[in-house]
Design an enzyme around this catalytic site. Sequence first.
Site, PDB file in Angstrom:
ATOM      1  CE1 TYR A  23       9.562   3.612 -21.127  1.00  0.00           C
ATOM      2  CE2 TYR A  23      11.243   3.942 -22.805  1.00  0.00           C
ATOM      3  CZ  TYR A  23      10.328   4.462 -21.926  1.00  0.00           C
ATOM      4  OH  TYR A  23      10.153   5.825 -21.827  1.00  0.00           O
ATOM      5  CG  ASP A  76       7.247   2.450 -18.029  1.00  0.00           C
ATOM      6  OD1 ASP A  76       5.998   2.405 -17.928  1.00  0.00           O
ATOM      7  OD2 ASP A  76       7.867   3.521 -18.178  1.00  0.00           O
ATOM      8  CG  HIS A 123       9.266   5.046 -13.545  1.00  0.00           C
ATOM      9  ND1 HIS A 123       8.181   4.373 -14.068  1.00  0.00           N
ATOM     10  CD2 HIS A 123       9.498   6.080 -14.384  1.00  0.00           C
ATOM     11  CE1 HIS A 123       7.780   4.984 -15.171  1.00  0.00           C
ATOM     12  NE2 HIS A 123       8.565   6.022 -15.385  1.00  0.00           N
TER      13      HIS A 123
END
Length: 558
Positions: A142, A183, A315
């Site tokens: 992330y 991400d 998302h």
Amino acid sequence: MNILTWNINGIRASKVAIKDLLNSLDADIVCLQETKVTRDLLDDSIANVDGYSSFFSFSRKRSGYSGVATYCRDCATPVRAEEGLTGRLAKGADDVGCYGNQTSFTDEELQLLDSEGRAVMTQHTVRDADGISHDLVVINVYCPRADRENQERMDYKLQFYNLLQLRAEALVKAGRHVVVVGDINASHRRIDNCDPGPDFEKHPSRQWLTSFLHDDTPEKPASESEASLKLKNDDESSCHKEQPKSSNSSSGIFVDTFRRFHPTRQKAFTCWSTMTGARQTNYGTRIDYIFANMGLFEKMIASCDILPEVEGSDHCPVKARVTCQPVPSKKLPELCSSNMPEFSGKQQKLLSFFQKLSPSKVALARKPEPDEPRQKDNKTRTMLDLSKPGLKRTGSDPSSQRSQKKLKTNPSELQKGSLMNFFQKKRPPEDVSENKGRTDVDVVKQPELLKATSMPPVDLKAERGNANGGSQEMLETSSQTDGSKRGKTNSSVAWKQLLSGPPQAPTCKGHSESCLLRTVKKPGPNLGKKFYVCPRPEGHKDNPEARCNTFIWVTKGK
């Protein structure tokens, strides 16, 4: 074997049980980002999911922040697992290893890069279609978000990128296949962004992506000879060799798997703004990826696609299918959450007795049978109330009963006052005795109180007659009925003025619909100011169903 990545935006906020959620995603390895769960907030329903082994990375900076988690089906139990990218959080024999040359980072920088719980990796044994075994490392990340105005945070983000690339390339050089998922917090090409600006390619995040990825543009696809040469070089290298510096050209050894299978697909986004409702008009960005080293992509990656139909976050997931058979490990790595003392049956956390139940855990709670006595149901409800912080058991504490009884017998609490009492000033406690014998009218006659309420004066004298000091002349010229009607009319007008609510919102120019009131939250000279915008979701300027360009500042006094 299916690998899936998804920024879940809070794993404890899931409306369904975690096991049901994982099963619905239909993947052997599920990588979640922004779990917003730290060690102090982790409970058994999230850590121990039947049929899965789980591996977490927690933020060391603050509770309920950042965090990633990887769930592996029992058929794909990893051989090794490790938290972080630097090796500072390594636990021993079950670590993945191969850290590359980290001399370009200071000790303080390395410690900070692993302090926010942004990476966890698992190593799996897989067999390809020919029955040959391979080591496959899945790096779940992330990546940090940063505004260009915040240089300190931007430097941190770029350092994280460089460390990720250093570790991933070192693992490939050691002869392992590597998949980087998560991400990335950056869209690579213009096609991946709903509104690319004129300096889109100059952003540092995009420049790093270009150096990390092999040239994946449709105009210049990688040839088979190049892929074979790259794979051969990878196999002949070792993880102890120094990592070469990256260039700004597209000469990386990793592939954006989605874009390779869908090189020209438009509006393939994975993240949308929830504040503007941009998902309704598909006005977003593609910042969630599944990267694979060239050798793995050429041999085993069969497909990759986004899943915009899956909701529950800002998302959407991305899933890739790998043509290999996982070989489960007989022993769980030390990092597995089931080995944590609080979840292994060796130790119980005291906090678990007081923390609030997550929605997924509440969904699993037993519902009372219809034929059970009401008394038993009340007992169960009381026990659940004790799990909520700050709540006390009701109906069982004798002191609580005495307090309630005392309140009921207090004459001052039972006394009913007029509606005008809501507007009278609070008097100091020592003056309470001086108010004995004073009526409600004596209090509300004070002119400064009536003025403070912005209400028109009410003819209280005519309403209550001579008993409250009204003029004898007024009583002779008006009847008691007329005075009562006037009093009711004046009171009605006063209440309408008081409860009129906010002013009516203006209409937008493009759709003639009532605008929405917003507040500026971004730090700067306009912080806290209010403005009106079109109520429709944000979208492309050519989309008639999207938000128009109406923008109206709210001026004082309106």
